[in-house]
Write a protein that holds these residues in place. Structure first.
Motif, PDB file in Angstrom:
ATOM      1  N   ALA A  79       5.656   1.155  -0.480  1.00  0.00           N
ATOM      2  CA  ALA A  79       6.332   2.150  -1.316  1.00  0.00           C
ATOM      3  C   ALA A  79       5.407   2.543  -2.464  1.00  0.00           C
ATOM      4  CB  ALA A  79       7.642   1.603  -1.870  1.00  0.00           C
ATOM      5  N   THR A  80       5.556   3.787  -2.907  1.00  0.00           N
ATOM      6  CA  THR A  80       4.813   4.272  -4.061  1.00  0.00           C
ATOM      7  C   THR A  80       5.763   5.019  -4.976  1.00  0.00           C
ATOM      8  OG1 THR A  80       2.817   4.539  -2.712  1.00  0.00           O
ATOM      9  CG2 THR A  80       2.851   5.668  -4.846  1.00  0.00           C
ATOM     10  N   ASP A 118       5.652   7.140  -8.305  1.00  0.00           N
ATOM     11  CA  ASP A 118       4.611   7.786  -9.102  1.00  0.00           C
ATOM     12  C   ASP A 118       3.276   7.158  -8.697  1.00  0.00           C
ATOM     13  OD1 ASP A 118       6.228   9.609 -10.328  1.00  0.00           O
ATOM     14  OD2 ASP A 118       6.633   8.364 -12.072  1.00  0.00           O
ATOM     15  N   HIS A 119       2.636   6.447  -9.615  1.00  0.00           N
ATOM     16  CA  HIS A 119       1.348   5.843  -9.278  1.00  0.00           C
ATOM     17  C   HIS A 119       1.444   4.344  -9.056  1.00  0.00           C
ATOM     18  CE1 HIS A 119      -0.550   9.653 -10.136  1.00  0.00           C
ATOM     19  NE2 HIS A 119       0.019   9.665 -11.340  1.00  0.00           N
ATOM     20  N   LYS A 120       2.644   3.777  -9.176  1.00  0.00           N
ATOM     21  CA  LYS A 120       2.852   2.355  -8.964  1.00  0.00           C
ATOM     22  C   LYS A 120       3.069   2.075  -7.478  1.00  0.00           C
ATOM     23  CE  LYS A 120       3.897  -1.984  -9.687  1.00  0.00           C
ATOM     24  NZ  LYS A 120       2.858  -2.990 -10.009  1.00  0.00           N
ATOM     25  N   LYS A 121       2.277   1.148  -6.936  1.00  0.00           N
ATOM     26  CA  LYS A 121       2.361   0.835  -5.520  1.00  0.00           C
ATOM     27  C   LYS A 121       2.935  -0.569  -5.301  1.00  0.00           C
ATOM     28  CE  LYS A 121      -1.509   3.823  -4.281  1.00  0.00           C
ATOM     29  NZ  LYS A 121      -2.872   3.896  -3.686  1.00  0.00           N
ATOM     30  N   ILE A 122       3.774  -0.686  -4.278  1.00  0.00           N
ATOM     31  CA  ILE A 122       4.293  -1.996  -3.878  1.00  0.00           C
ATOM     32  C   ILE A 122       3.612  -2.388  -2.577  1.00  0.00           C
ATOM     33  CG2 ILE A 122       6.331  -3.316  -3.187  1.00  0.00           C
ATOM     34  CD1 ILE A 122       8.001  -1.414  -4.891  1.00  0.00           C
ATOM     35  N   LYS A 123       2.893  -3.488  -2.610  1.00  0.00           N
ATOM     36  CA  LYS A 123       2.140  -3.925  -1.449  1.00  0.00           C
ATOM     37  C   LYS A 123       3.043  -4.619  -0.425  1.00  0.00           C
ATOM     38  CE  LYS A 123      -2.122  -4.738  -4.064  1.00  0.00           C
ATOM     39  NZ  LYS A 123      -3.116  -5.769  -4.461  1.00  0.00           N
ATOM     40  N   TYR A 124       2.575  -4.602   0.804  1.00  0.00           N
ATOM     41  CA  TYR A 124       3.304  -5.263   1.885  1.00  0.00           C
ATOM     42  C   TYR A 124       3.499  -6.750   1.582  1.00  0.00           C
ATOM     43  CZ  TYR A 124       4.134  -7.385   6.442  1.00  0.00           C
ATOM     44  OH  TYR A 124       4.647  -8.134   7.467  1.00  0.00           O
ATOM     45  N   GLU A 170      -1.436  -1.039   3.915  1.00  0.00           N
ATOM     46  CA  GLU A 170      -1.038   0.062   3.041  1.00  0.00           C
ATOM     47  C   GLU A 170       0.192  -0.314   2.229  1.00  0.00           C
ATOM     48  OE1 GLU A 170      -2.662   2.928   2.658  1.00  0.00           O
ATOM     49  OE2 GLU A 170      -4.197   2.219   4.074  1.00  0.00           O
ATOM     50  N   PRO A 171       0.419   0.351   1.086  1.00  0.00           N
ATOM     51  CA  PRO A 171       1.632   0.086   0.291  1.00  0.00           C
ATOM     52  C   PRO A 171       2.883   0.419   1.090  1.00  0.00           C
ATOM     53  CG  PRO A 171       0.036   1.370  -0.964  1.00  0.00           C
ATOM     54  CD  PRO A 171      -0.450   1.357   0.449  1.00  0.00           C
ATOM     55  N   TRP A 187       6.231  -7.397  -0.918  1.00  0.00           N
ATOM     56  CA  TRP A 187       7.545  -7.214  -0.279  1.00  0.00           C
ATOM     57  C   TRP A 187       7.927  -8.471   0.499  1.00  0.00           C
ATOM     58  CZ3 TRP A 187       8.309  -4.301   4.883  1.00  0.00           C
ATOM     59  CH2 TRP A 187       9.666  -4.179   5.151  1.00  0.00           C
TER      60      TRP A 187
END
Length: 298
Positions: free
Chosen positions: A46-47, A49-55, A43-44, A58
């Motif tokens: 962090a999110t 708005d609609h922008k997700k940062i993947k594990y 799962e991301p 990171w």
């Protein structure tokens, strides 16, 4: 005697120790060393708005930004650990206890679990620092006379004075004190009760926290020191009269005196003075050439 660092082990360690956080993975979960943080690596992290940062993004960023520095720190510690063992460099438990006590007085309120975790890490850091100092100054001589003179002038700075860490709840009468005690006995939080009932405006917002005290007679209200001496750590007193009010105190920590004789502290003063004479910084990198080291960045 030289020893080899295994390249494969180092490669694994850099991944598993990024940014000083150790974690283990199951099929999908990552659990950090503190035992309280668990995330799903699918799962991301962090999110926005609609922008997700993947594990994975990171982890890659951590490796790129902190990987080299973190791996170097790990090698530094292993170098010092191995060389200290080879040279039979031991650090007195009394010195370690003094350092831990000093660090403790710089903290706020800590739970028993937090205390154990902090002390475990502090112990590692203290051992590393003192062993590193011993290794860097092993070939530096300091006259006995100079050590004795320094001890005579500054010996007090090496001792630790007994300290107590307290919180309190101040109420106007016995009836209110009885109500507070009743809630404490039912398991209510001392901190929350202080916020609700205490009439001490200076500490109320901080849950009644007073801090650490060395000179009990000067800075504590009447009766506090005497009551605290009878308490066990992480326990509260019966209500007692102090300064026209009723008070209940909570003893978080009670740290004993730690005093050193000249012979006990002499090796550490010698190292301190020796460090002042040498041009070496307190940096383990200068010791790397004493071992065979192969790492991913060189």
């Amino acid at each position: 005697m030289k020893r080899n660092f295994l390249f494969g082990v180092i490669a694994v360690l850099i991944i598993t120790n990024i940014a000083t956080l150790l974690f283990w993975r199951t099929d999908k979960n990552v659990v950090f060393e503190d035992g309280n943080t668990e995330i799903d690596s699918r799962e991301p992290v962090a999110t926005i708005d609609h922008k997700k940062i993947k594990y994975e993004e990171w982890m890659n960023a951590l490796r790129e930004n902190y990987g080299r520095e973190q791996l170097q720190r790990m090698i530094d510690r292993e170098v010092v650990l191995q060389l200290a063992a080879e040279q039979d460099i031991e650090i007195s438990e009394k010195v370690i206890s003094r350092e831990i006590s000093l660090l403790t007085t710089m903290q706020g309120v800590m739970s028993e679990k937090e205390t154990k975790a902090r002390e475990k890490q502090w112990r590692k850091d203290i051992l590393y620092r003192y062993q590193l100092g011993a290794l860097l100054t092993s070939d530096v001589s300091v006259p006995e006379k100079k050590i004795r003179e320094y001890y005579k002038d500054y010996h007090d700075q090496y001792n630790f004075k007994a300290s107590i860490q307290l919180s309190h709840i101040v109420v106007p009468d016995r009836q209110t004190a009885g109500k507070v005690m009743n809630e404490l006995e039912k398991g209510s939080s001392f901190e929350l009760l202080a916020r609700e009932y205490s009439h001490d405006d200076e500490t109320k917002k901080d849950g009644g926290y007073l801090g650490f005290f060395v000179d009990y007679s000067k800075f504590l209200p009447d009766g506090y020191a005497k009551k605290a001496m009878k308490l066990k750590e992480r326990s509260y007193s019966e209500p007692f009269k102090s300064g026209g009010h009723m008070a209940i105190i909570y003893l978080h920590r009670k740290l004993p005196d730690i005093k050193f004789s000249y012979e006990e502290i002499k090796p550490y003063i010698k190292r301190e003075l020796a460090l002042g004479k040498t041009t070496k910084n307190l940096d383990a990198k200068v010791l790397w050439n004493k071992l065979d080291i192969d790492w991913v960045y060189e």
